[in-house]
Scaffold this active site. Structure first.
Site, mmCIF file in Angstrom:
data_model
loop_
_atom_site.group_PDB
_atom_site.id
_atom_site.type_symbol
_atom_site.label_atom_id
_atom_site.label_comp_id
_atom_site.label_asym_id
_atom_site.label_seq_id
_atom_site.Cartn_x
_atom_site.Cartn_y
_atom_site.Cartn_z
ATOM 1 N N HIS A 109 26.261 -0.222 8.827
ATOM 2 C CA HIS A 109 26.254 0.107 7.406
ATOM 3 C C HIS A 109 27.527 -0.469 6.780
ATOM 4 O O HIS A 109 28.614 -0.340 7.364
ATOM 5 C CB HIS A 109 26.185 1.626 7.226
ATOM 6 C CG HIS A 109 26.068 2.019 5.798
ATOM 7 N ND1 HIS A 109 24.880 1.944 5.089
ATOM 8 C CD2 HIS A 109 26.997 2.453 4.913
ATOM 9 C CE1 HIS A 109 25.080 2.329 3.856
ATOM 10 N NE2 HIS A 109 26.356 2.644 3.713
ATOM 11 N N ASP A 141 20.523 9.134 13.836
ATOM 12 C CA ASP A 141 19.861 10.423 14.070
ATOM 13 C C ASP A 141 18.928 10.695 12.896
ATOM 14 O O ASP A 141 18.639 9.784 12.115
ATOM 15 C CB ASP A 141 20.881 11.542 14.345
ATOM 16 C CG ASP A 141 21.777 11.829 13.152
ATOM 17 O OD1 ASP A 141 21.471 11.317 12.045
ATOM 18 O OD2 ASP A 141 22.757 12.556 13.306
HETATM 19 C C1 GAR Z 1 24.302 -5.958 6.112
HETATM 20 O O1 GAR Z 1 25.339 -5.992 5.170
HETATM 21 C C2 GAR Z 1 24.100 -4.532 6.616
HETATM 22 O O2 GAR Z 1 25.294 -3.832 6.743
HETATM 23 C C3 GAR Z 1 23.232 -3.963 5.512
HETATM 24 O O3 GAR Z 1 22.309 -4.984 5.230
HETATM 25 C C4 GAR Z 1 22.941 -6.238 5.443
HETATM 26 C C5 GAR Z 1 22.057 -7.091 6.330
HETATM 27 O O4 GAR Z 1 22.590 -8.383 6.437
HETATM 28 N N1 GAR Z 1 22.580 -2.767 5.928
HETATM 29 C C6 GAR Z 1 22.467 -1.685 5.157
HETATM 30 O O5 GAR Z 1 22.886 -1.630 4.023
HETATM 31 C C7 GAR Z 1 21.770 -0.507 5.825
HETATM 32 N N2 GAR Z 1 21.851 0.643 5.004
HETATM 33 P P1 GAR Z 1 22.056 -9.385 7.545
HETATM 34 O O6 GAR Z 1 20.536 -9.427 7.367
HETATM 35 O O7 GAR Z 1 22.675 -10.691 7.187
HETATM 36 O O8 GAR Z 1 22.476 -8.865 8.883
#
Ligand code: GAR
Length: 200
Positions: A109, A141
């Site tokens: 996250h 979780d």
């Molecule tokens: C990342 O920044 C990840 O932390 C976020 O989505 C992006 C995916 O990037 N996830 C969330 O916000 C989950 N709540 P990626 O597809 O380049 O790995």
């Protein structure tokens, strides 16, 4: 050596970082499946280029959330992963799904949880005016963005940051933090102390 299944919905840069770490032998893991709910996700093209078993399970093709999840579960159970790695998977997981893999689903996250859970975490951080944000790798979780924390990396928030510029710097740390967290799991040298994950 751990077997991991990667679930993604988009760009897949965290997936790419994990792939590269495995190729460089910096992570003792094997990717046994990549699952996406979107056929047009760039992460799916990457998975195919790298010849991973890529499964597109489009949620829009299912009558209900439960039916879609049941199919994802079926594919995952066949792939027999030790850990399920959420890498930008933009679907909420049901309690039933989480219960099928207790302490075996990992998420990243883009904030220092418990600050700024949910969507647009980097924008929330800029708008709140915090001076430090970052990223969190945690076990999933039944509650949203709240499971036991494995690794956090901090990133300074600059006065001239926008959500976009902060996201870009956090992303660099995400790639490092995810590999570091997965390597803790691969070594198997960690234990739970209540909510705390103690790596040794
Ligand atoms: C990342 O920044 C990840 O932390 C976020 O989505 C992006 C995916 O990037 N996830 C969330 O916000 C989950 N709540 P990626 O597809 O380049 O790995």
């Amino acid at each position: 050596m751990i077997r991991i299944a990667v679930l993604l919905s988009g760009r897949g840069s965290n997936f790419a970082a994990i792939h590269e770490a495995i190729a460089a032998r910096a992570l003792d893991a094997e990717i046994c499946a990549v699952v996406s709910n979107r056929d047009d996700a760039p992460g799916v093209s990457r998975a195919r280029d790298w010849q991973y078993a890529a499964h597109v399970i489009d949620n829009r093709a299912f009558a209900s959330r439960a039916d879609h999840e049941a199919e994802v579960l079926r594919v995952l159970e066949a792939a027999k992963p030790d850990f399920i790695v959420l890498a930008g998977y933009m679907r909420l997981l049901s309690t039933r799904f989480v219960a099928a893999f207790p302490n075996r689903i990992i998420n990243i996250h883009p904030s220092l949880l418990p600050s700024f859970p949910g969507v647009d975490a980097q924008k929330q951080a800029v708008e709140h005016g915090v001076k430090v944000s970052g990223c969190t790798v945690h076990f999933v979780d039944e509650s949203l963005d709240a499971g036991p924390i494995i690794v956090q990396h901090a990133v300074e928030v600059r006065d001239d940051d926008t959500a976009e510029s902060l996201s870009a710097r956090i992303l660099v740390e995400e790639h490092r933090a995810y590999v570091e967290a997965l390597q803790i799991l691969a070594r198997g040298r960690y234990r739970f102390d209540g909510r705390r994950v103690i790596a040794s």
